[in-house]
Enzyme design. Structure first.
Site, PDB file in Angstrom:
ATOM      1  N   ASP A 221      15.609  79.209  43.159  1.00  0.00           N
ATOM      2  CA  ASP A 221      14.549  78.820  42.222  1.00  0.00           C
ATOM      3  C   ASP A 221      14.970  79.154  40.793  1.00  0.00           C
ATOM      4  OD1 ASP A 221      12.926  77.927  44.240  1.00  0.00           O
ATOM      5  OD2 ASP A 221      11.444  79.536  44.075  1.00  0.00           O
TER       6      ASP A 221
ATOM      7  N   ASN B  22       9.711  81.382  51.293  1.00  0.00           N
ATOM      8  CA  ASN B  22       8.580  82.190  50.816  1.00  0.00           C
ATOM      9  C   ASN B  22       7.679  82.587  51.991  1.00  0.00           C
ATOM     10  OD1 ASN B  22       9.598  81.730  48.270  1.00  0.00           O
ATOM     11  ND2 ASN B  22       8.168  80.070  47.788  1.00  0.00           N
TER      12      ASN B  22
ATOM     13  N   GLY C  45      -7.596  77.566  45.918  1.00  0.00           N
ATOM     14  CA  GLY C  45      -7.155  78.285  44.716  1.00  0.00           C
ATOM     15  C   GLY C  45      -8.049  79.472  44.443  1.00  0.00           C
TER      16      GLY C  45
ATOM     17  N   ASP D 295       2.274  79.639  49.736  1.00  0.00           N
ATOM     18  CA  ASP D 295       3.244  79.997  50.786  1.00  0.00           C
ATOM     19  C   ASP D 295       2.982  81.431  51.257  1.00  0.00           C
ATOM     20  OD1 ASP D 295       4.338  77.586  49.905  1.00  0.00           O
ATOM     21  OD2 ASP D 295       5.830  78.579  48.638  1.00  0.00           O
TER      22      ASP D 295
HETATM   23  O1  RIB Z   1       5.913  76.688  46.721  1.00  0.00           O
HETATM   24  C1  RIB Z   1       6.861  77.170  45.816  1.00  0.00           C
HETATM   25  C2  RIB Z   1       8.232  76.715  46.202  1.00  0.00           C
HETATM   26  O2  RIB Z   1       8.319  75.313  46.112  1.00  0.00           O
HETATM   27  C3  RIB Z   1       9.332  77.248  45.321  1.00  0.00           C
HETATM   28  O3  RIB Z   1       9.843  78.478  45.764  1.00  0.00           O
HETATM   29  C4  RIB Z   1      10.338  76.119  45.269  1.00  0.00           C
HETATM   30  O4  RIB Z   1      11.583  76.432  45.810  1.00  0.00           O
HETATM   31  C5  RIB Z   1       9.675  74.949  45.995  1.00  0.00           C
HETATM   32  O5  RIB Z   1      10.153  74.777  47.265  1.00  0.00           O
END
Ligand code: RIB
Length: 290
Positions: free
Chosen positions: A12, A42, A206, A238
């Site tokens: 990222d 994540n 959210g 995530d």
């Molecule tokens: O949801 C966030 C993620 O979306 C990030 O870590 C990025 O890599 C994308 O996959």
């Protein structure tokens, strides 16, 4: 019990900006950071930080050993991560309000092999959890096998693609999606997500929390979010999903798993970054108590 997560692995690159650029506009970022991410990663890290045994099924390029090493350090079983072309990456812009815009390059995330899935799921037991998102190939094949083996299939419909969700629907036991995705799915199918034959549907809202539809009892409940000041919402969904599945895997009732997941998501939005900054159970206890 264990969680088998078929999931993306990304580098990222996260840029903080005042506002997202308009088409044709060039803007300057205030800062940049590089970290481990990918929706799948994540979720694996979140579930591991929630004390679950997590087996990650994914792929990186030969440039991706750092990602495997970091996942291992974070307590994730990486034996079923294979090598493909190049490691996936994401360009993330985070604006002043903490909202994000993300561009991903999938690379090896779309090169996961059937044999890697077979080898990983061959280690599973009935009652384990299978988790997938929409950033890899082989979702249908892996979920079909997981279902056959008696695993509970959890699908996070992100990034949203109506064909991908529809293909997965017959296998899904627990569907997780946000309100925008739920609206898109309803538009495409003509039915609200809770009427699509999935046993449990979680819609994340959210800052407003989440809604749980239990098709078996026909009960729908809203769970409020913890009030926090968001600086970066990237990876919060995530984190929520990873903690929820870890809670269920540990035998918690859905209400408690969702409470834990909401608290983890709330802490996550107060931090900049993705997999590297996902909170653990102690962080949650320190912040919100038992
Ligand atoms: O949801 C966030 C993620 O979306 C990030 O870590 C990025 O890599 C994308 O996959």
């Amino acid at each position: 019990m264990a969680i088998f997560n078929l999931g993306s692995i990304n580098a990222d690159l996260s840029y903080s900006v005042d506002a997202f650029p308009e088409p044709g506009e060039t803007i300057s970022a205030h800062s940049v950071s590089r970290g481990l991410g990918g929706k799948g990663t994540n979720m694996s890290v979140a579930a591991a930080r929630a004390a679950a045994h997590v087996v990650h099924i994914g792929a990186v390029g030969r440039d991706g050993d750092w990602a495997i090493e970091r996942l291992t350090e974070y307590g994730v079983d990486t034996r079923y991560i294979t090598y493909g072309s190049t490691t996936g990456h994401a360009i993330i812009m985070v604006d002043r309000l903490g909202e994000n815009a993300i561009l991903i390059h999938s690379g090896a995330n779309l090169e996961i092999t059937e044999s890697a899935i077979g080898a990983a799921l061959g280690q599973s037991s009935t009652g384990d959890y299978f988790l997938a998102q929409n950033e890899t190939n082989m979702q249908f094949e892996a979920a079909s096998l997981a279902k056959k083996l008696g695993l509970t299939v959890v699908y996070a419909a992100a990034p949203f693609d109506v064909d991908a969700v529809q293909m997965m629907l017959p296998m899904i036991d627990i569907l997780v999606l946000n309100q925008v995705e739920a609206d898109q799915l309803q538009k495409a199918t003509g039915k609200p997500p809770q009427d699509l034959g999935v046993a449990q549907v979680i819609i994340t809202l959210g800052a407003k929390g989440c809604r749980w539809f239990n098709a078996e009892t026909e009960v729908s409940k809203v769970f409020d979010a913890e009030p926090v000041k968001a600086v970066d919402t990237t990876g919060a969904g995530d984190t929520f999903t990873g903690f929820m599945v870890a809670g269920l895997d540990r035998g918690l009732p859905m209400e408690q798993a969702l409470k834990l997941a909401s608290r983890a998501g709330a802490i996550m939005v107060t931090r900049h970054g993705t997999a590297d900054v996902i909170p653990d159970l102690k962080d949650i206890q320190d912040r919100f108590g038992p």
